[in-house]
Design a protein around this motif. Sequence first.
Motif, PDB file in Angstrom:
ATOM      1  N   LEU A  74       0.812  -1.214   0.000  1.00  0.00           N
ATOM      2  CA  LEU A  74       0.000   0.000   0.000  1.00  0.00           C
ATOM      3  C   LEU A  74       0.851   1.273   0.000  1.00  0.00           C
ATOM      4  N   HIS A  75       1.885   1.310   0.791  1.00  0.00           N
ATOM      5  CA  HIS A  75       2.692   2.534   0.910  1.00  0.00           C
ATOM      6  C   HIS A  75       3.590   2.785  -0.308  1.00  0.00           C
ATOM      7  N   LEU A  76       3.664   1.815  -1.233  1.00  0.00           N
ATOM      8  CA  LEU A  76       4.505   1.965  -2.424  1.00  0.00           C
ATOM      9  C   LEU A  76       3.699   2.086  -3.718  1.00  0.00           C
TER      10      LEU A  76
END
Length: 153
Positions: A74-76
């Motif tokens: 998600l954070h990438l």
Amino acid sequence: MKVVYMMGYDVWGGDLTPKEYVTMCNDSSKYKRGKWYVIEETDTKELLSSLIVYELNPSENLIVRGIGSIATPLHLRHNGYASILIKEVINELEKNDNCNNYFLFSDINTDFYKKLNFIELQPSKQKYKDSICMYYSKENDIDSINYEIPNYF
């Protein structure tokens, strides 16, 4: 594989706890049938995106692969990692397996895959309401081949 499986937990995990989800993935006969590919950051070895490729039953002497479980942590997301991985895997399969026919099922907005030259199959050929079957080939138009549209893989 836990890191690979958890890339898609927010989308496919449903009501399962992370531990239950990873156990389900580890036990999945579907996941055992395919070959996983990942892209990693060169220096840190952090996994940036993953996907699985399935050999589909050929027809008309076609070599056909299904690409599935495309995920990025998600954070990438929105950094192009999944696009790079898809392009590189297709290039490798074209070179090493002489494969030039690919299906995938999109659970997201199909514009993402259209940018990679996948096309949506016509509505009459779709088998599922929530997942759009898409096709890619540098050589063949989907209407020029005689191939049964695969079930969700």
